[in-house]
Design a protein around this motif. Structure first.
Motif, PDB file in Angstrom:
ATOM      1  N   VAL A  24       0.837  -1.193  -0.025  1.00 36.28           N
ATOM      2  CA  VAL A  24      -0.053   0.027  -0.015  1.00 36.28           C
ATOM      3  C   VAL A  24       0.895   1.123   0.014  1.00 36.28           C
ATOM      4  O   VAL A  24       0.609   2.171  -0.738  1.00 36.28           O
ATOM      5  CB  VAL A  24      -1.089  -0.063   1.220  1.00 36.28           C
ATOM      6  N   ALA A  25       1.858   1.139   0.690  1.00 32.81           N
ATOM      7  CA  ALA A  25       2.810   2.459   0.802  1.00 32.81           C
ATOM      8  C   ALA A  25       3.431   2.737  -0.509  1.00 32.81           C
ATOM      9  O   ALA A  25       3.278   3.963  -1.031  1.00 32.81           O
ATOM     10  CB  ALA A  25       4.355   2.148   1.739  1.00 32.81           C
ATOM     11  N   ALA A  26       3.814   1.531  -1.331  1.00 32.13           N
ATOM     12  CA  ALA A  26       4.117   1.798  -2.726  1.00 32.13           C
ATOM     13  C   ALA A  26       3.033   2.346  -3.794  1.00 32.13           C
ATOM     14  O   ALA A  26       3.277   3.421  -4.479  1.00 32.13           O
ATOM     15  CB  ALA A  26       4.632   0.365  -3.304  1.00 32.13           C
ATOM     16  N   THR A  27       2.052   1.925  -3.570  1.00 39.07           N
ATOM     17  CA  THR A  27       0.664   2.293  -4.335  1.00 39.07           C
ATOM     18  C   THR A  27       0.455   3.764  -3.984  1.00 39.07           C
ATOM     19  O   THR A  27       0.065   4.540  -5.026  1.00 39.07           O
ATOM     20  CB  THR A  27      -0.467   1.499  -4.048  1.00 39.07           C
ATOM     21  N   ALA A  28       0.536   4.114  -2.601  1.00 35.74           N
ATOM     22  CA  ALA A  28       0.043   5.475  -2.487  1.00 35.74           C
ATOM     23  C   ALA A  28       1.193   6.379  -2.829  1.00 35.74           C
ATOM     24  O   ALA A  28       0.856   7.469  -3.346  1.00 35.74           O
ATOM     25  CB  ALA A  28      -0.016   5.639  -0.682  1.00 35.74           C
TER      26      ALA A  28
END
Ligand SMILES: Cc1cc2nc3c(=O)[nH]c(=O)nc-3n(C[C@H](O)[C@H](O)[C@H](O)COP(=O)(O)OP(=O)(O)OC[C@H]3O[C@@H](n4cnc5c(N)ncnc54)[C@H](O)[C@@H]3O)c2cc1C
Length: 394
Positions: free
Chosen positions: A161-165
């Protein structure tokens, strides 16, 4: 047995493991009735894209459907969606549902998965978890409105999720009490590389920090995350990704062992005519000779196939080489086997790109292999894993 139209299999949980069990039963010639009970009102979409393409807004949810219309037809099941199982009586062979119906069965498959763990005070608006399509859509719209995210938990889900955000342009801080997150799951080289990749993309980390609490505004919306060392982080959007708990509360029959999922034998059988598959199932791996419960997508399908075969009377112990992957930015990390001696790590850098393979040994045998952007180079090691651990091909 296959041709007996009077038999009934009830599958509880209409997601990856449950649906794959139904498909496998039909493939193997099961002619009886299949009833699939799922508490989500619609057939859930496949979950891996939720933290990646769907959260990013790059994939129509319909494209992540678990079944195409043709496959849906072929399963020829009675679907009871939007209904929860609330009890299982193994003596009477009955599943009780929350709409007051009771389903008799010859076989029942428990495929109720897991749900996200929560934190005290985590019910403020703006604090998210991620398990369902609705969760992903809610987090996507929060991130497009407020481009600042605090992720609690530096596991696979939190980091995906950090990467997508970051791709959505949000500022991201990841908090985890562990100073070396993912080390035990990925080994030293890949876990370190993954944190470096995130740091290079601008993700900030607070490792070794616990959560002291949340601060909200008068409307009950989260504003800050307070860490155990006193630091307070601006947090209009928070994701809590600190692991999951198995959905076993509905299993009230004392015959069943429901400590850490549904305890099963090597055939994935929990009791006479009772089977379990997917994230909720804990079974005795006959070759690795240990009890395992695996929360990964490939296992949901493979274990479902094993359960279907055993319902059909094949008597095959379930002995997979566990496998999972995670996608973060342009990197695909895949692990086959279980990294249980990270100290034995050996790294093979590949010539092209940034790919590499790591191997892990235990008791003189290959125990696991990790591939970082190196799916092809991993293949021979997967064969070696099977051969050295005497695990038959599935
Ligand atoms: C966001 C996300 C990303 C992921 N990415 C990856 C990845 O990159 N790689 C990987 O290997 N794995 C990944 N996974 C894990 C993978 O998706 C799971 O292992 C898989 O979904 C497990 O399937 P399951 O059917 O066992 O459980 P679930 O998918 O949890 O399904 C269980 C179903 O049972 C229903 N249910 C629960 N209780 C009841 C009840 N009492 N009555 C009726 N129905 C009930 C639930 O509503 C749910 O629909 C990811 C998971 C998530 C959430």
């Amino acid at each position: 047995m296959a041709a007996d139209k009077r038999r009934r299999t009830v599958i509880v949980g209409a997601s990856a493991a449950g649906v794959a069990t139904a498909e496998a039963l039909r493939r193997l010639g099961y002619a009886g009735e299949i009833v699939i009970v799922g508490e989500e009102p619609e057939l859930p979409c496949d979950r891996p894209p939720l933290s990646k393409q769907i959260l990013q807004g790059a994939l129509e949810p319909a494209k992540a459907a678990l079944l195409s219309p043709q496959r849906y037809e072929r399963v020829a099941a009675t679907w009871r969606l939007g209904v929860s199982a609330v009890g299982l009586d193994t003596g009477r062979r009955e599943v009780a549902l929350d709409d007051d119906t009771v389903l008799g069965y010859d076989d029942v498959v428990i495929a109720t998965g897991v749900r996200p763990r929560s934190l005290p005070g985590g019910d403020l608006a703006g604090i998210h978890v991620l398990r369902t399509l609705d969760d992903a859509l809610a987090l996507h719209s929060a991130l497009t409105a407020q481009r600042r995210l605090v992720v609690i938990g530096a596991g696979f889900l939190g980091l995906e999720v950090a990467a997508t955000a970051r791709r959505l342009g949000a500022e991201v801080t990841v908090v985890d009490p562990d100073t070396e997150p993912l080390m035990s799951r990925l080994g030293r080289v890949a876990a370190t590389r993954l944190l470096e990749v995130h740091a290079a993309r601008g993700v900030e980390f607070r490792l070794g920090a616990g959560i002291g609490g949340f601060e909200g505004d008068a409307a009950g919306t989260v504003r800050r995350v307070v860490l155990s060392d006193g630091e307070s982080l601006d947090a209009p959007v928070v994701l809590v990704a600190i692991g999951c708990v198995p959905n076993v509360e509905w299993l009230n029959d004392p015959v069943l062992d429901v400590s850490n999922g549904v305890g099963c034998d090597e055939y994935c059988r929990a009791a006479q005519g009772v089977w379990a598959a997917g994230d909720v199932a804990r079974w005795r791996h006959p070759v690795l000779n240990r009890s395992l419960r695996i929360e990964h997508r490939i296992n949901a399908s493979e274990q479902a196939n094993a359960v279907a075969a055993n319902i059909m009377g094949r008597g095959i112990p379930y002995a997979p080489i566990p496998f999972f992957w995670t996608d973060q930015y342009e990197n695909k990390v895949q692990v086959a086997g279980i990294i249980n001696d990270a100290a034995s790590e050996k790294v093979l850098e590949l010539d092209q790109g940034n790919g590499f393979v790591c191997t892990y040994h235990s008791e003189g045998r290959l125990a696991a292999v990790l591939a970082w952007n190196a799916a092809k180079a991993m293949m021979p090691y997967r064969q070696q894993l099977r051969a050295e651990n005497q695990v038959p091909s599935t």
